[in-house]
Design an enzyme around this catalytic site. Structure first.
Site, PDB file in Angstrom:
ATOM      1  N   ARG A 161      14.826  67.461-140.499  1.00  0.00           N
ATOM      2  CA  ARG A 161      15.610  67.974-141.198  1.00  0.00           C
ATOM      3  C   ARG A 161      15.299  67.314-142.731  1.00  0.00           C
ATOM      4  O   ARG A 161      14.773  66.325-141.933  1.00  0.00           O
ATOM      5  CB  ARG A 161      17.239  67.790-140.561  1.00  0.00           C
ATOM      6  CG  ARG A 161      17.152  66.167-140.426  1.00  0.00           C
ATOM      7  CD  ARG A 161      18.168  66.155-140.241  1.00  0.00           C
ATOM      8  NE  ARG A 161      19.313  64.506-139.853  1.00  0.00           N
ATOM      9  CZ  ARG A 161      20.661  64.569-139.888  1.00  0.00           C
ATOM     10  NH1 ARG A 161      21.794  65.344-139.564  1.00  0.00           N
ATOM     11  NH2 ARG A 161      20.964  63.163-139.581  1.00  0.00           N
ATOM     12  N   ASN A 207      24.504  68.688-145.634  1.00  0.00           N
ATOM     13  CA  ASN A 207      24.980  67.872-144.645  1.00  0.00           C
ATOM     14  C   ASN A 207      24.284  66.433-144.841  1.00  0.00           C
ATOM     15  O   ASN A 207      22.926  66.255-145.131  1.00  0.00           O
ATOM     16  CB  ASN A 207      24.316  68.366-143.317  1.00  0.00           C
ATOM     17  CG  ASN A 207      24.890  67.399-142.059  1.00  0.00           C
ATOM     18  OD1 ASN A 207      26.477  67.336-141.889  1.00  0.00           O
ATOM     19  ND2 ASN A 207      24.303  66.550-141.830  1.00  0.00           N
ATOM     20  N   GLU A 208      25.575  66.020-145.349  1.00  0.00           N
ATOM     21  CA  GLU A 208      24.827  64.308-145.246  1.00  0.00           C
ATOM     22  C   GLU A 208      23.348  64.412-146.678  1.00  0.00           C
ATOM     23  O   GLU A 208      22.304  63.821-146.050  1.00  0.00           O
ATOM     24  CB  GLU A 208      24.143  63.811-143.916  1.00  0.00           C
ATOM     25  CG  GLU A 208      24.870  63.884-143.073  1.00  0.00           C
ATOM     26  CD  GLU A 208      24.896  62.568-141.827  1.00  0.00           C
ATOM     27  OE1 GLU A 208      26.115  62.472-140.915  1.00  0.00           O
ATOM     28  OE2 GLU A 208      23.624  63.284-141.430  1.00  0.00           O
ATOM     29  N   GLU A 223      32.390  63.426-139.391  1.00  0.00           N
ATOM     30  CA  GLU A 223      31.431  62.743-138.051  1.00  0.00           C
ATOM     31  C   GLU A 223      31.756  61.315-137.567  1.00  0.00           C
ATOM     32  O   GLU A 223      31.472  60.569-138.536  1.00  0.00           O
ATOM     33  CB  GLU A 223      29.914  63.236-137.990  1.00  0.00           C
ATOM     34  CG  GLU A 223      29.797  64.450-138.141  1.00  0.00           C
ATOM     35  CD  GLU A 223      27.575  64.189-138.624  1.00  0.00           C
ATOM     36  OE1 GLU A 223      26.515  63.234-138.242  1.00  0.00           O
ATOM     37  OE2 GLU A 223      27.051  65.393-139.073  1.00  0.00           O
ATOM     38  N   TRP A 261      19.076  57.058-132.089  1.00  0.00           N
ATOM     39  CA  TRP A 261      19.145  56.483-133.992  1.00  0.00           C
ATOM     40  C   TRP A 261      18.812  54.789-133.285  1.00  0.00           C
ATOM     41  O   TRP A 261      18.323  54.172-134.812  1.00  0.00           O
ATOM     42  CB  TRP A 261      19.169  57.124-134.394  1.00  0.00           C
ATOM     43  CG  TRP A 261      20.825  57.522-135.005  1.00  0.00           C
ATOM     44  CD1 TRP A 261      20.840  58.257-134.938  1.00  0.00           C
ATOM     45  CD2 TRP A 261      21.883  55.886-135.695  1.00  0.00           C
ATOM     46  NE1 TRP A 261      22.438  58.017-134.985  1.00  0.00           N
ATOM     47  CE2 TRP A 261      22.496  56.691-135.566  1.00  0.00           C
ATOM     48  CE3 TRP A 261      20.981  54.952-136.302  1.00  0.00           C
ATOM     49  CZ2 TRP A 261      24.028  56.271-136.825  1.00  0.00           C
ATOM     50  CZ3 TRP A 261      22.263  54.271-137.100  1.00  0.00           C
ATOM     51  CH2 TRP A 261      23.743  55.260-137.449  1.00  0.00           C
ATOM     52  N   GLU A 295      18.387  65.373-130.931  1.00  0.00           N
ATOM     53  CA  GLU A 295      19.978  64.218-130.582  1.00  0.00           C
ATOM     54  C   GLU A 295      20.286  64.673-129.495  1.00  0.00           C
ATOM     55  O   GLU A 295      21.394  65.023-129.401  1.00  0.00           O
ATOM     56  CB  GLU A 295      20.765  65.050-131.862  1.00  0.00           C
ATOM     57  CG  GLU A 295      19.884  64.103-133.806  1.00  0.00           C
ATOM     58  CD  GLU A 295      21.538  64.572-134.479  1.00  0.00           C
ATOM     59  OE1 GLU A 295      21.801  63.505-135.044  1.00  0.00           O
ATOM     60  OE2 GLU A 295      21.211  65.563-134.745  1.00  0.00           O
ATOM     61  N   HIS A 337      22.685  61.525-127.886  1.00  0.00           N
ATOM     62  CA  HIS A 337      23.775  61.198-128.655  1.00  0.00           C
ATOM     63  C   HIS A 337      25.254  61.899-127.853  1.00  0.00           C
ATOM     64  O   HIS A 337      24.959  63.103-127.427  1.00  0.00           O
ATOM     65  CB  HIS A 337      23.443  62.192-130.204  1.00  0.00           C
ATOM     66  CG  HIS A 337      24.315  61.508-131.055  1.00  0.00           C
ATOM     67  ND1 HIS A 337      25.701  61.524-130.775  1.00  0.00           N
ATOM     68  CD2 HIS A 337      24.204  60.710-132.173  1.00  0.00           C
ATOM     69  CE1 HIS A 337      26.397  60.696-132.313  1.00  0.00           C
ATOM     70  NE2 HIS A 337      25.887  61.080-132.963  1.00  0.00           N
TER      71      HIS A 337
END
Length: 662
Positions: free
Chosen positions: A108, A146-147, A304, A312, A352, A355
């Site tokens: 990403r 996003n981020e 989040e 990570w 992920e 996660h």
């Protein structure tokens, strides 16, 4: 509109699952008390399988299903993850690292922020989404990108170089001004043509510090321009729908100047994850929450965090019993009016997959699921807290420019780290239950009694005058070592350290003596200091503590100066935690700053104030029951019980929220 009360949910990625799973998702969301989810964050490849061809059938069904079940949608533009076809057509849009390597797609945020092709494609998909879903009853907020900058804050390609030159022309106007600002007479770096200027790519020695600093400023602004461009497209399509993007105010991210970003958001939101090696991560939660609330100027959304382990870090451990609840309510205490997780359902495939999530791999027969449902009930009980504020009489100065500049190469000591210094000053206030705001150096300080500047290495003239003027006008200012050393161009302020604050502090330093990594020096009043020392000469100030040994024995290490109508303190070293706590306790007491409430050690105490009541959050991080005095007319919101005798008991690991009526 955003749901009433405290918003609760997480990233929802139904495109990762067969459609028959979706009905179970919304049923379980309702069971858990979820009322808002973020959707579409990484769905670009599914929405636009080929350039200009769109398939919204899946998203239409998802939004309809959410709306039918009373769950609001924070609808994302999927621009953080361009599809493979885009990069095959526009390989020049891939980012280039500092060493000149062009990276590949396959994860990403693998795009150059200055790529014209990326901007065009991102605005196109944002516009189509905005026009299609502007009036959709499920959509209550736009989640833009996003981020930003999480993986591609810097790109060193030729397109970035050209954009950097455009940014520099706007900042300086002409090359003469740039050469002066960058001090290019040093090392024969003088520029005679704009095209000679490139990003600070890998080179044989240390790059020009102002060049590097301006590069960091440019990179933050380049990403901000992308956000603003998408926001404008969505505003045209749906002017009544608010927009956000998720900040990352957390220990391992410092790429963006969020003071510049925050005014552009209708709703400030943040992502926050814990460092697995932090033995007191609750302090990091508090510091981050106070900083985000300060950026927002009030309540904000936690977009989040994790129910358990992340995927990570070198070792990814689950949270301890009760930690999920304490973490979430700790954010609410610091101003969060929404609690969300990455993600709703734990992924079985992809980067992920390990996660944690609200609905874990083990399903509903799991401790995480039981905790998620219980937290939903807690947040419902706290609905009236929404919109309440957090008054503070102490401000801590935070500036991303100062952070970037302090951590450039060739400093007196590479052991001096911005966040470590700020946290070391913040921690004693946290332990004492003192309410804190964070402020930009140029902020209005009139509402504060005490302003702390632990690590303001770089400060411009306006910020310096604002801070020293606060002290002259009757406030108390405390400044940490190596502050005020350079101006906005990273030029040393001549005449002796600490530069911009020298007169207000009533001291002058002619030489710095950073300490070695394991070196300490005794202080004459007790305690030790590490990291830093300097040869301070008094110029109106009084010595509060001096070095007790070594070549600087007898030289002032902590000073106090009557300045105008106020007081200015200087900490020319880094005292050990106990000594620093004692100093800050004295400083704040003299300034007339009291804790929110007197509580036993180990109990985090935070106050949010509403129109008709105060809300006292009590989080017991200790191992014993804690008794806390509260108002006689009070109610425990999470249990619904009235308080008897004006005292509440907080069990170890528990959270109590008390409503105190006025």
């Amino acid at each position: 509109m955003i749901p009433e009360g405290i918003a609760y949910g997480g990233d929802y990625n139904p495109e990762q699952w067969p459609e028959e799973v979706w009905a179970e998702d919304v049923r379980l969301m309702r069971e858990a008390g979820v009322n808002m989810v973020s959707v579409n964050i990484f769905a670009w490849a599914l929405l636009e399988p080929r350039e200009g061809e769109y398939d919204f059938a899946r998203l239409d069904k998802i939004l309809a299903l959410l709306h039918e079940n009373g769950i609001a949608a924070d609808l994302a533009t999927p621009t953080a993850a361009p599809p493979a076809w885009f990069f095959r057509k526009h390989p020049q849009a891939l980012p280039v690292d500092r060493d000149g390597r062009r990276l590949s797609y396959g994860s990403r945020q693998t795009f150059c922020p200055s790529s014209p092709a990326y901007r065009e494609a991102a605005l196109r998909i944002a516009r189509v989404l905005g026009e299609r879903y502007a009036d959709h009853p499920a959509v209550v907020m736009w989640h833009i990108h996003n981020e930003y900058g999480c993986h591609n804050a810097e790109c060193y390609c030729d397109a970035s170089a050209e954009a950097f030159r455009v940014w520099l022309r706007s900042r300086y106007g002409d090359l003469e001004a740039l050469n002066h600002a960058w001090g290019t007479a040093f090392w024969s770096q003088w520029y005679y043509d704009w095209d000679e200027i490139i990003p600070p790519r890998a080179t044989g020695a240390v790059p020009n510090p102002t060049h590097q600093l301006d590069w960091r400023r440019f990179c933050s602004d380049a990403l901000l321009s992308l956000y603003k461009a998408e926001r404008e497209v969505l505003l045209e399509a749906a002017p009544a729908v608010p927009a956000t993007t998720n900040f990352m105010v957390m220990y391992n991210f410092e790429a963006l100047d969020y003071w510049r970003w925050a005014p552009e958001l209708d709703v400030v939101s943040n992502d926050h994850y814990l460092r697995s090696t932090d033995p007191e991560s609750e302090i990091d939660i508090a510091l981050s929450g106070d900083l985000v609330r300060s950026l927002a100027g009030g309540p904000w959304l936690l977009m989040e965090h994790s129910t358990g382990a992340v995927n990570w870090q070198p070792v990814n451990r689950a949270k301890n019993p009760g930690e999920l609840r304490r973490n979430a309510l700790g954010h609410v205490a610091r101003g969060a009016d929404g609690i969300a997780y990455f993600q709703w359902r734990a992924a079985k495939a992809g980067a992920e997959q390990w996660h944690s999530a609200m609905l874990p791999h083990a399903g509903t027969d799991s401790q995480i699921w039981r905790d998620v449902v219980a937290l939903g009930a807690d947040l419902k009980a706290l609905a009236e807290v929404r919109g309440s504020t957090s008054p503070a009489s102490v401000a801590v100065v935070w500036d991303w420019n100062a952070r970037w500049a302090l951590e450039l190469p060739s400093q007196p000591s590479e052991s001096v780290r911005y966040l470590d210094l700020v946290r070391s000053w913040y921690e004693p206030l946290w332990r004492s239950g003192v309410a804190v705001d964070f402020v930009h150096p140029s902020a209005d300080l009139s509402g504060y009694r005490l302003v702390l500047a632990p690590a303001l290495y770089l400060v411009d003239d306006e910020g310096a005058e604002n801070l020293t003027g606060f002290a002259a006008g009757g406030g108390t200012l405390a400044v940490g070592f190596h502050s005020g050393a350079v101006d906005t161009n990273c030029h040393v302020r001549l005449g002796g350290y600490p530069g911009a604050f020298r007169d207000a502090l009533g001291v002058s330093t002619d030489e710095l003596f950073p300490l070695l990594p394991d070196e300490t020096v005794a202080l004459d009043g007790g305690g030790t200091a590490s990291l830093w020392s300097e040869r301070v000469r008094l110029a109106g100030a009084e010595a509060v503590a001096s070095y007790g040994e070594g070549p600087l024995a007898g030289v002032p290490a902590v000073t106090r100066h009557i300045y105008g109508e106020g007081v200015a303190w200087y900490l020319a070293t880094h005292p050990d935690p106990s000594t620093l706590a004692g100093l800050l306790d004295r400083i704040r007491t003299e300034a007339g700053v009291a804790p929110v409430r007197e509580t036993p050690a180990g109990v985090e105490t935070v106050l949010r104030s509403g129109e008709d009541a105060d809300y006292l959050f009590l989080i017991n991080h200790g191992e014993r029951n804690a008794e806390v005095q509260v108002a006689s007319r009070a109610t425990e919101l999470l249990s619904g019980k009235r308080v008897d005798g004006g005292r509440v008991t907080v069990a170890p690991g528990d959270v109590v929220v008390v409503r105190e009526s006025r």
